[in-house]
Design a protein around this motif. Structure first.
Motif, mmCIF file in Angstrom:
data_model
loop_
_atom_site.group_PDB
_atom_site.id
_atom_site.type_symbol
_atom_site.label_atom_id
_atom_site.label_comp_id
_atom_site.label_asym_id
_atom_site.label_seq_id
_atom_site.Cartn_x
_atom_site.Cartn_y
_atom_site.Cartn_z
ATOM 1 N N ASP A 46 0.010 -2.838 -29.719
ATOM 2 C CA ASP A 46 0.939 -2.395 -30.765
ATOM 3 C C ASP A 46 1.528 -3.581 -31.509
ATOM 4 O O ASP A 46 1.622 -3.602 -32.739
ATOM 5 C CB ASP A 46 2.071 -1.564 -30.152
ATOM 6 C CG ASP A 46 1.606 -0.197 -29.677
ATOM 7 O OD1 ASP A 46 0.521 0.241 -30.112
ATOM 8 O OD2 ASP A 46 2.331 0.422 -28.880
ATOM 9 N N ILE A 47 1.952 -4.576 -30.744
ATOM 10 C CA ILE A 47 2.567 -5.759 -31.374
ATOM 11 C C ILE A 47 1.574 -6.468 -32.280
ATOM 12 O O ILE A 47 1.914 -6.880 -33.408
ATOM 13 C CB ILE A 47 3.094 -6.718 -30.271
ATOM 14 C CG1 ILE A 47 4.253 -6.070 -29.531
ATOM 15 C CG2 ILE A 47 3.519 -8.044 -30.893
ATOM 16 C CD1 ILE A 47 4.745 -6.873 -28.329
ATOM 17 N N ALA A 48 0.336 -6.613 -31.817
ATOM 18 C CA ALA A 48 -0.678 -7.284 -32.633
ATOM 19 C C ALA A 48 -0.946 -6.502 -33.918
ATOM 20 O O ALA A 48 -1.069 -7.079 -35.008
ATOM 21 C CB ALA A 48 -1.969 -7.440 -31.822
ATOM 22 N N LEU A 49 -1.017 -5.171 -33.782
ATOM 23 C CA LEU A 49 -1.294 -4.341 -34.955
ATOM 24 C C LEU A 49 -0.148 -4.384 -35.949
ATOM 25 O O LEU A 49 -0.353 -4.540 -37.163
ATOM 26 C CB LEU A 49 -1.550 -2.897 -34.496
ATOM 27 C CG LEU A 49 -2.073 -1.917 -35.548
ATOM 28 C CD1 LEU A 49 -3.404 -2.393 -36.114
ATOM 29 C CD2 LEU A 49 -2.215 -0.522 -34.939
ATOM 30 N N LEU A 50 1.072 -4.277 -35.457
ATOM 31 C CA LEU A 50 2.242 -4.308 -36.333
ATOM 32 C C LEU A 50 2.410 -5.683 -36.983
ATOM 33 O O LEU A 50 2.789 -5.792 -38.158
ATOM 34 C CB LEU A 50 3.497 -3.944 -35.538
ATOM 35 C CG LEU A 50 3.575 -2.483 -35.065
ATOM 36 C CD1 LEU A 50 4.697 -2.321 -34.051
ATOM 37 C CD2 LEU A 50 3.789 -1.560 -36.254
ATOM 38 N N THR A 51 2.130 -6.739 -36.230
ATOM 39 C CA THR A 51 2.239 -8.091 -36.785
ATOM 40 C C THR A 51 1.241 -8.298 -37.910
ATOM 41 O O THR A 51 1.580 -8.846 -38.973
ATOM 42 C CB THR A 51 2.002 -9.140 -35.682
ATOM 43 O OG1 THR A 51 2.983 -8.978 -34.657
ATOM 44 C CG2 THR A 51 2.078 -10.549 -36.248
ATOM 45 N N GLU A 52 -0.001 -7.858 -37.689
ATOM 46 C CA GLU A 52 -1.013 -8.022 -38.724
ATOM 47 C C GLU A 52 -0.688 -7.170 -39.945
ATOM 48 O O GLU A 52 -0.919 -7.584 -41.093
ATOM 49 C CB GLU A 52 -2.392 -7.651 -38.172
ATOM 50 C CG GLU A 52 -3.537 -7.979 -39.111
ATOM 51 C CD GLU A 52 -3.559 -9.446 -39.504
ATOM 52 O OE1 GLU A 52 -3.829 -9.720 -40.695
ATOM 53 O OE2 GLU A 52 -3.296 -10.303 -38.646
ATOM 54 N N ALA A 53 -0.121 -5.981 -39.709
ATOM 55 C CA ALA A 53 0.274 -5.130 -40.836
ATOM 56 C C ALA A 53 1.365 -5.800 -41.661
ATOM 57 O O ALA A 53 1.353 -5.763 -42.895
ATOM 58 C CB ALA A 53 0.751 -3.774 -40.316
ATOM 59 N N ALA A 54 2.333 -6.429 -40.972
ATOM 60 C CA ALA A 54 3.409 -7.117 -41.687
ATOM 61 C C ALA A 54 2.872 -8.288 -42.493
ATOM 62 O O ALA A 54 3.288 -8.526 -43.639
ATOM 63 C CB ALA A 54 4.461 -7.599 -40.684
ATOM 64 N N ARG A 55 1.929 -9.031 -41.889
ATOM 65 C CA ARG A 55 1.345 -10.166 -42.607
ATOM 66 C C ARG A 55 0.567 -9.688 -43.833
ATOM 67 O O ARG A 55 0.622 -10.307 -44.904
ATOM 68 C CB ARG A 55 0.421 -10.945 -41.676
ATOM 69 C CG ARG A 55 1.150 -11.740 -40.603
ATOM 70 C CD ARG A 55 0.172 -12.344 -39.613
ATOM 71 N NE ARG A 55 0.859 -13.154 -38.603
ATOM 72 C CZ ARG A 55 0.272 -13.590 -37.504
ATOM 73 N NH1 ARG A 55 -1.016 -13.303 -37.265
ATOM 74 N NH2 ARG A 55 0.941 -14.324 -36.642
ATOM 75 N N THR A 56 -0.162 -8.601 -43.670
ATOM 76 C CA THR A 56 -0.942 -8.081 -44.798
ATOM 77 C C THR A 56 -0.017 -7.607 -45.911
ATOM 78 O O THR A 56 -0.273 -7.853 -47.100
ATOM 79 C CB THR A 56 -1.838 -6.923 -44.321
ATOM 80 O OG1 THR A 56 -2.716 -7.397 -43.315
ATOM 81 C CG2 THR A 56 -2.665 -6.378 -45.479
ATOM 82 N N ALA A 57 1.080 -6.942 -45.553
ATOM 83 C CA ALA A 57 2.044 -6.495 -46.561
ATOM 84 C C ALA A 57 2.672 -7.684 -47.277
ATOM 85 O O ALA A 57 2.865 -7.666 -48.499
ATOM 86 C CB ALA A 57 3.119 -5.634 -45.903
ATOM 87 N N ARG A 123 -1.843 -0.588 -53.712
ATOM 88 C CA ARG A 123 -2.358 0.478 -52.847
ATOM 89 C C ARG A 123 -1.983 0.191 -51.395
ATOM 90 O O ARG A 123 -1.617 1.088 -50.644
ATOM 91 C CB ARG A 123 -3.873 0.591 -52.999
ATOM 92 C CG ARG A 123 -4.491 1.662 -52.111
ATOM 93 C CD ARG A 123 -5.918 1.968 -52.537
ATOM 94 N NE ARG A 123 -6.791 0.810 -52.387
ATOM 95 C CZ ARG A 123 -7.399 0.484 -51.259
ATOM 96 N NH1 ARG A 123 -7.190 1.200 -50.158
ATOM 97 N NH2 ARG A 123 -8.195 -0.565 -51.205
ATOM 98 N N ILE A 124 -2.081 -1.075 -50.997
ATOM 99 C CA ILE A 124 -1.698 -1.459 -49.635
ATOM 100 C C ILE A 124 -0.214 -1.203 -49.398
ATOM 101 O O ILE A 124 0.197 -0.732 -48.334
ATOM 102 C CB ILE A 124 -2.028 -2.939 -49.396
ATOM 103 C CG1 ILE A 124 -3.539 -3.131 -49.318
ATOM 104 C CG2 ILE A 124 -1.358 -3.472 -48.140
ATOM 105 C CD1 ILE A 124 -3.974 -4.568 -49.268
ATOM 106 N N LEU A 125 0.595 -1.469 -50.423
ATOM 107 C CA LEU A 125 2.037 -1.291 -50.298
ATOM 108 C C LEU A 125 2.474 0.147 -50.511
ATOM 109 O O LEU A 125 3.663 0.467 -50.387
ATOM 110 C CB LEU A 125 2.754 -2.203 -51.302
ATOM 111 C CG LEU A 125 2.547 -3.713 -51.097
ATOM 112 C CD1 LEU A 125 3.126 -4.497 -52.255
ATOM 113 C CD2 LEU A 125 3.170 -4.157 -49.773
#
Length: 232
Positions: A46-57, A123-125
């Motif tokens: 979960d942490i890895a997924l959320l971290t990568e999502a934050a970086r992508t945003a 679109r990502i945002l």
């Protein structure tokens, strides 16, 4: 890291991690967010997924900001190019005009690429993109037939018994009128070129279809302008 990278054909491809997070793996991300909101201790995944999502945003926000900068630069440069074009046409510098048209075309291409990046970043945002125009705005076309016609000797019927002095005076008057009309033809085409450039810049190069059509018309108008100069 840039969100998009043009390929050899000029197309823009989204990074694989962005695609996985926001297109293919939406359910796992939603589930991780739901568990976090419910107070469940997040797993390492979960942490890895959320971290990568934050970086992508974050990268998406950066790309939107960069696109805004491109528009600001395009507006300023477009105004400068329009002013330079008007001065070049006034000087009748045929050799310099193609370079200015090329600079306008290059700026239009830069904005088009930047706006393609903005669309995917939005679109990502989760932001909606700009509405597509329902129809292409018309680009006025100018042809030689629409320019003032240069009068000829055949427009003035010769009076019976006219003296040589009368004929000479009539010829001089005709030549003065012809010179005036030829200058008007050159000025008319120049004004058309400037008006097209101003319309492109007023739109900040944002309407790609209109911009491409207007630049094509400017190429044709430049050829017409050169032909009118050869007449003058």
């Amino acid at each position: 890291m840039a969100l998009l990278t043009p390929d050899a054909d000029g197309r823009l491809d989204l990074d694989d991690d962005c695609v996985d997070l926001f297109d293919l793996a939406g359910d796992p991300l939603d589930a991780a967010v739901a568990r976090l909101k419910a107070g469940v201790k997040p797993t390492a995944e979960d942490i890895a997924l959320l971290t990568e999502a934050a970086r992508t945003a974050q990268r998406a926000f950066e790309e939107v900001g960069a696109a805004n900068d491109v528009l600001d630069d395009a507006s300023d440069l477009g105004e400068d190019l329009t002013t330079a074009l008007a001065e070049t046409l006034r000087r009748r510098d045929q050799a310099e005009v193609p370079a200015l048209l090329g600079a306008l075309r290059a700026q239009a291409a830069r904005v088009e690429r930047s706006e393609a990046v903005r669309t995917i970043a939005n679109r990502i945002l989760g932001n909606g993109g700009p509405d597509e125009p329902a129809a292409l705005d018309s680009v006025p076309a100018l042809t030689a037939a629409l320019l003032p016609r240069v009068p000829s000797v055949y427009d003035d019927e010769e009076e019976p018994g006219a003296s040589l002095a009368d004929l000479w005076e009539r010829q001089e008057r005709l030549e003065r009128v012809q010179d005036r009309v030829r200058r008007k033809r050159v000025e008319h085409v120049a004004a058309h070129l400037i008006a097209l450039a101003e319309r492109i810049v007023d739109r900040a190069f944002m309407d790609a279809r209109f911009t491409r059509a207007a630049l094509g018309e400017m190429d044709r108008a430049y050829a017409l302008w050169c032909a009118c100069l050869d007449e003058d």
